[in-house]
Design a protein around this motif. Structure first.
Motif, PDB file in Angstrom:
ATOM      1  N   LEU A  66      20.591   4.192  16.328  1.00 28.49           N
ATOM      2  CA  LEU A  66      21.720   4.976  15.832  1.00 28.49           C
ATOM      3  C   LEU A  66      21.510   6.470  16.049  1.00 28.49           C
ATOM      4  CD1 LEU A  66      22.400   2.937  12.603  1.00 28.49           C
ATOM      5  CD2 LEU A  66      24.023   3.249  14.488  1.00 28.49           C
ATOM      6  N   LEU A  67      20.273   6.951  15.923  1.00 25.63           N
ATOM      7  CA  LEU A  67      19.987   8.363  16.204  1.00 25.63           C
ATOM      8  C   LEU A  67      20.234   8.683  17.676  1.00 25.63           C
ATOM      9  CD1 LEU A  67      16.802   8.854  13.988  1.00 25.63           C
ATOM     10  CD2 LEU A  67      19.034   9.958  13.645  1.00 25.63           C
ATOM     11  N   VAL A  68      19.857   7.772  18.554  1.00 27.40           N
ATOM     12  CA  VAL A  68      20.108   7.963  19.989  1.00 27.40           C
ATOM     13  C   VAL A  68      21.615   7.956  20.253  1.00 27.40           C
ATOM     14  CG1 VAL A  68      19.799   6.900  22.268  1.00 27.40           C
ATOM     15  CG2 VAL A  68      17.877   7.023  20.689  1.00 27.40           C
ATOM     16  N   THR A  69      22.314   7.057  19.580  1.00 24.59           N
ATOM     17  CA  THR A  69      23.774   6.999  19.718  1.00 24.59           C
ATOM     18  C   THR A  69      24.405   8.303  19.257  1.00 24.59           C
ATOM     19  OG1 THR A  69      23.748   4.608  19.383  1.00 24.59           O
ATOM     20  CG2 THR A  69      25.844   5.733  19.010  1.00 24.59           C
ATOM     21  N   LEU A  70      23.935   8.824  18.124  1.00 20.71           N
ATOM     22  CA  LEU A  70      24.441  10.100  17.617  1.00 20.71           C
ATOM     23  C   LEU A  70      24.207  11.219  18.626  1.00 20.71           C
ATOM     24  CD1 LEU A  70      25.712  11.810  15.391  1.00 20.71           C
ATOM     25  CD2 LEU A  70      23.425  12.030  14.381  1.00 20.71           C
ATOM     26  N   ALA A  71      23.065  11.213  19.270  1.00 19.66           N
ATOM     27  CA  ALA A  71      22.775  12.238  20.282  1.00 19.66           C
ATOM     28  C   ALA A  71      23.820  12.188  21.404  1.00 19.66           C
ATOM     29  CB  ALA A  71      21.368  12.048  20.843  1.00 19.66           C
ATOM     30  N   ALA A  72      24.085  10.994  21.901  1.00 21.68           N
ATOM     31  CA  ALA A  72      25.058  10.855  22.991  1.00 21.68           C
ATOM     32  C   ALA A  72      26.457  11.269  22.547  1.00 21.68           C
ATOM     33  CB  ALA A  72      25.061   9.417  23.498  1.00 21.68           C
ATOM     34  N   LEU A  73      26.840  10.859  21.342  1.00 21.84           N
ATOM     35  CA  LEU A  73      28.167  11.203  20.835  1.00 21.84           C
ATOM     36  C   LEU A  73      28.308  12.706  20.610  1.00 21.84           C
ATOM     37  CD1 LEU A  73      28.668   8.265  18.323  1.00 21.84           C
ATOM     38  CD2 LEU A  73      29.851   8.591  20.512  1.00 21.84           C
ATOM     39  N   THR A  74      27.241  13.348  20.181  1.00 23.56           N
ATOM     40  CA  THR A  74      27.268  14.800  19.974  1.00 23.56           C
ATOM     41  C   THR A  74      27.560  15.509  21.290  1.00 23.56           C
ATOM     42  OG1 THR A  74      25.749  14.671  18.104  1.00 23.56           O
ATOM     43  CG2 THR A  74      25.899  16.801  19.229  1.00 23.56           C
ATOM     44  N   VAL A  75      26.951  15.054  22.351  1.00 19.89           N
ATOM     45  CA  VAL A  75      27.177  15.664  23.664  1.00 19.89           C
ATOM     46  C   VAL A  75      28.627  15.483  24.102  1.00 19.89           C
ATOM     47  CG1 VAL A  75      26.535  15.551  26.111  1.00 19.89           C
ATOM     48  CG2 VAL A  75      24.770  15.497  24.359  1.00 19.89           C
ATOM     49  N   LEU A  76      29.242  14.370  23.713  1.00 21.41           N
ATOM     50  CA  LEU A  76      30.645  14.148  24.065  1.00 21.41           C
ATOM     51  C   LEU A  76      31.571  15.129  23.362  1.00 21.41           C
ATOM     52  CD1 LEU A  76      30.874  10.268  24.047  1.00 21.41           C
ATOM     53  CD2 LEU A  76      30.998  11.790  26.033  1.00 21.41           C
ATOM     54  N   GLY A  77      31.148  15.636  22.229  1.00 17.21           N
ATOM     55  CA  GLY A  77      31.926  16.658  21.536  1.00 17.21           C
ATOM     56  C   GLY A  77      32.992  16.091  20.624  1.00 17.21           C
ATOM     57  N   GLU A 100      16.815  14.376   9.670  1.00 18.22           N
ATOM     58  CA  GLU A 100      16.760  13.653  10.950  1.00 18.22           C
ATOM     59  C   GLU A 100      18.090  13.759  11.682  1.00 18.22           C
ATOM     60  OE1 GLU A 100      13.604  10.034  10.139  1.00 18.22           O
ATOM     61  OE2 GLU A 100      15.591   9.904   9.199  1.00 18.22           O
ATOM     62  N   VAL A 101      19.183  13.581  10.956  1.00 13.43           N
ATOM     63  CA  VAL A 101      20.510  13.680  11.566  1.00 13.43           C
ATOM     64  C   VAL A 101      20.732  15.094  12.111  1.00 13.43           C
ATOM     65  CG1 VAL A 101      22.994  13.641  11.051  1.00 13.43           C
ATOM     66  CG2 VAL A 101      21.507  11.806  10.201  1.00 13.43           C
ATOM     67  N   ALA A 102      20.408  16.095  11.310  1.00 12.07           N
ATOM     68  CA  ALA A 102      20.601  17.484  11.736  1.00 12.07           C
ATOM     69  C   ALA A 102      19.735  17.829  12.943  1.00 12.07           C
ATOM     70  CB  ALA A 102      20.308  18.439  10.583  1.00 12.07           C
ATOM     71  N   GLU A 103      18.499  17.334  12.969  1.00 17.66           N
ATOM     72  CA  GLU A 103      17.613  17.629  14.102  1.00 17.66           C
ATOM     73  C   GLU A 103      18.135  17.011  15.394  1.00 17.66           C
ATOM     74  OE1 GLU A 103      13.411  17.018  13.649  1.00 17.66           O
ATOM     75  OE2 GLU A 103      13.402  17.934  11.675  1.00 17.66           O
ATOM     76  N   VAL A 104      18.615  15.776  15.317  1.00 15.72           N
ATOM     77  CA  VAL A 104      19.156  15.125  16.517  1.00 15.72           C
ATOM     78  C   VAL A 104      20.363  15.903  17.028  1.00 15.72           C
ATOM     79  CG1 VAL A 104      20.390  13.071  17.332  1.00 15.72           C
ATOM     80  CG2 VAL A 104      18.266  12.824  16.050  1.00 15.72           C
ATOM     81  N   ILE A 105      21.258  16.248  16.111  1.00 14.39           N
ATOM     82  CA  ILE A 105      22.456  16.999  16.516  1.00 14.39           C
ATOM     83  C   ILE A 105      22.060  18.351  17.108  1.00 14.39           C
ATOM     84  CG2 ILE A 105      24.524  18.169  15.657  1.00 14.39           C
ATOM     85  CD1 ILE A 105      24.799  15.829  13.631  1.00 14.39           C
ATOM     86  N   SER A 106      21.147  19.049  16.461  1.00 16.80           N
ATOM     87  CA  SER A 106      20.728  20.372  16.944  1.00 16.80           C
ATOM     88  C   SER A 106      20.080  20.295  18.315  1.00 16.80           C
ATOM     89  CB  SER A 106      19.758  21.011  15.948  1.00 16.80           C
ATOM     90  OG  SER A 106      20.402  21.217  14.722  1.00 16.80           O
ATOM     91  N   GLN A 107      19.291  19.266  18.540  1.00 13.13           N
ATOM     92  CA  GLN A 107      18.633  19.083  19.836  1.00 13.13           C
ATOM     93  C   GLN A 107      19.655  18.974  20.972  1.00 13.13           C
ATOM     94  OE1 GLN A 107      15.350  19.177  20.435  1.00 13.13           O
ATOM     95  NE2 GLN A 107      15.610  18.796  22.608  1.00 13.13           N
ATOM     96  N   MET A 108      20.818  18.433  20.663  1.00 10.47           N
ATOM     97  CA  MET A 108      21.827  18.209  21.695  1.00 10.47           C
ATOM     98  C   MET A 108      22.558  19.475  22.106  1.00 10.47           C
ATOM     99  SD  MET A 108      21.462  15.178  22.660  1.00 10.47           S
ATOM    100  CE  MET A 108      19.727  15.440  22.319  1.00 10.47           C
TER     101      MET A 108
END
Length: 136
Positions: A66-77, A100-108
């Protein structure tokens, strides 16, 4: 994009809209905002069974997927707002921390840009606000 591709894409979009109107005219006026609230959040055990280690014992657990999914979705905007909301709700259920959620989003931000990151963080905060209201 080339002019031919743009015309083809526009034609496909218009055909999709006509199909929606033919199936259910009420959907044409239905707002997309809030549509994600109609989808339930899966229990952690079910997510683990379907997306985690049940079928792939040596692979990623459900929270990591789910964290990986969130990363991909964040990039989609912003076009992925309902999916981002649902994924964050699932992450809460799977035991992910706000950090964890904030770090994944920030990384993107490096891949999707600062506006995509900022929007995803705003969405995450609103999901957390909603879940806190529900539990109060």
């Amino acid at each position: 994009m080339t002019e031919g591709f743009t015309k083809m894409f526009q034609s496909m979009f218009e055909q999709g809209q006509e199909m929606v109107r033919a199936f259910n005219p009420a959907l044409d006026a239905m707002p997309g905002k809030g549509f994600d609230t109609l989808m339930p959040t899966l229990p952690a055990e079910m997510m683990e069974m379907w997306f985690g280690r049940t079928f792939n014992r040596d692979g990623l657990d459900a929270k990591t997927r789910l964290l990986v999914t969130l990363a991909a979705l964040t990039v989609l905007g912003a076009q992925a707002e309902p999916q981002i909301r649902l994924t964050i709700r699932h992450l809460i259920e799977a035991g992910a921390t706000k950090r964890e959620v904030a770090e994944v989003i920030s990384q993107m931000s490096m891949f999707g840009g600062v506006p995509a990151m900022t929007r995803a963080l705003e969405i995450a905060q609103s999901v957390y606000d909603d879940s806190e209201e529900d539990s109060a």
